[in-house]
Design a protein around this motif. Structure first.
Motif, short mmCIF file in Angstrom:
data_model
loop_
_atom_site.label_atom_id
_atom_site.label_comp_id
_atom_site.label_asym_id
_atom_site.label_seq_id
_atom_site.Cartn_x
_atom_site.Cartn_y
_atom_site.Cartn_z
N ALA A 241 0.84 -1.20 0.00
CA ALA A 241 0.00 0.00 0.00
C ALA A 241 0.88 1.25 0.00
O ALA A 241 0.59 2.21 -0.72
N ALA A 242 1.95 1.24 0.78
CA ALA A 242 2.86 2.39 0.83
C ALA A 242 3.55 2.58 -0.52
O ALA A 242 3.72 3.71 -0.99
N ASP A 243 3.93 1.48 -1.17
CA ASP A 243 4.57 1.56 -2.49
C ASP A 243 3.60 2.15 -3.52
O ASP A 243 3.99 2.99 -4.33
N ARG A 244 2.32 1.71 -3.49
CA ARG A 244 1.33 2.25 -4.41
C ARG A 244 1.12 3.74 -4.19
O ARG A 244 1.05 4.51 -5.14
N LYS A 245 1.03 4.14 -2.93
CA LYS A 245 0.82 5.55 -2.61
C LYS A 245 2.01 6.39 -3.08
O LYS A 245 1.84 7.47 -3.64
N ARG A 246 3.22 5.89 -2.86
CA ARG A 246 4.42 6.61 -3.29
C ARG A 246 4.46 6.74 -4.81
O ARG A 246 4.75 7.80 -5.35
N ALA A 247 4.11 5.68 -5.52
CA ALA A 247 4.11 5.71 -6.99
C ALA A 247 3.05 6.69 -7.50
O ALA A 247 3.30 7.45 -8.44
N SER A 248 1.88 6.66 -6.89
CA SER A 248 0.81 7.57 -7.29
C SER A 248 1.22 9.02 -7.07
O SER A 248 1.01 9.88 -7.93
N SER A 249 1.81 9.29 -5.93
CA SER A 249 2.26 10.65 -5.61
C SER A 249 3.32 11.11 -6.62
O SER A 249 3.29 12.25 -7.09
N LYS A 250 4.22 10.23 -6.95
CA LYS A 250 5.28 10.56 -7.91
C LYS A 250 4.68 10.84 -9.29
O LYS A 250 5.06 11.79 -9.97
N ARG A 251 3.71 10.01 -9.70
CA ARG A 251 3.07 10.17 -10.99
C ARG A 251 2.36 11.53 -11.08
O ARG A 251 2.51 12.27 -12.05
N HIS A 252 1.62 11.89 -10.03
CA HIS A 252 0.91 13.17 -10.01
C HIS A 252 1.89 14.35 -10.01
O HIS A 252 1.63 15.37 -10.65
N ARG A 253 2.98 14.21 -9.30
CA ARG A 253 3.99 15.27 -9.26
C ARG A 253 4.58 15.48 -10.65
O ARG A 253 4.77 16.61 -11.09
N LEU A 254 4.89 14.40 -11.34
CA LEU A 254 5.46 14.50 -12.68
C LEU A 254 4.47 15.15 -13.66
O LEU A 254 4.85 15.99 -14.48
N ILE A 255 3.19 14.77 -13.58
CA ILE A 255 2.16 15.38 -14.44
C ILE A 255 2.07 16.87 -14.19
O ILE A 255 2.03 17.68 -15.12
#
Length: 160
Positions: free
Chosen positions: A123-137
């Motif tokens: 769950a922490a890995d998914r949240k980190r990936a999602s946060s990174k994806r949104h930051r890049l967008i």
């Protein structure tokens, strides 16, 4: 532990293998507080303690690293009592408690505990990936369409 070989500590602590030091105590003492050496320190070199199994010596060095000096000596002190003999007994009890603690093997975690930890990590890995994806967008949009960019002093700088 990895080096556990089934051997245990089976006996009294050999006092002839310990270094015993006495010094002035800051504990109770009344009129004699700065006149008698009532504080007792017991120490031994952990790697040379042939009376302890090797795996237990390794665990003691890890568990009680704050008590082991750079030469590899583990020291235990007691100044709880006014009498040197009682402080010697107290230091021996402390040392025996440390040996018993080092001899207790940690329990294996339950399968449910392991599964829960894996689930949390995913769950922490998914949240980190999602946060990174949104930051890049967001960064791509800022670069494409322009707009406010942060400056080193924390202020906003706008393009004209």
């Amino acid at each position: 532990p990895d080096s556990y070989d089934g051997s245990t500590f089976n006996g009294p602590i050999p006092m002839n293998k310990l270094v015993r030091r006495t010094s002035l105590s800051q504990g109770p003492g009344g009129q004699c507080v700065q006149k008698t050496d009532s504080k007792v320190s017991l120490s031994f070199h952990v790697d040379r303690a042939d009376w302890l199994p090797l795996w237990m010596r390794d665990r003691m060095k890890i568990m009680f690293a704050h008590r082991v000096n750079k030469d590899g000596e583990l020291t235990v002190a007691c100044d709880q009592y006014r009498c040197q003999r009682k402080n010697t007994d107290g230091a021996q009890r402390k040392l025996l408690d440390m040996i018993v603690a080092a001899g207790e093997l940690p329990e294996e975690p339950l399968d449910s505990t392991i599964q829960a930890a894996k689930k949390k990590r995913k769950a922490a890995d998914r949240k980190r990936a999602s946060s990174k994806r949104h930051r890049l967008i967001r960064e791509e949009r800022m670069a494409k369409y322009g707009g406010a960019t942060a400056t080193a002093d924390g202020g906003k700088e706008t393009e004209v």
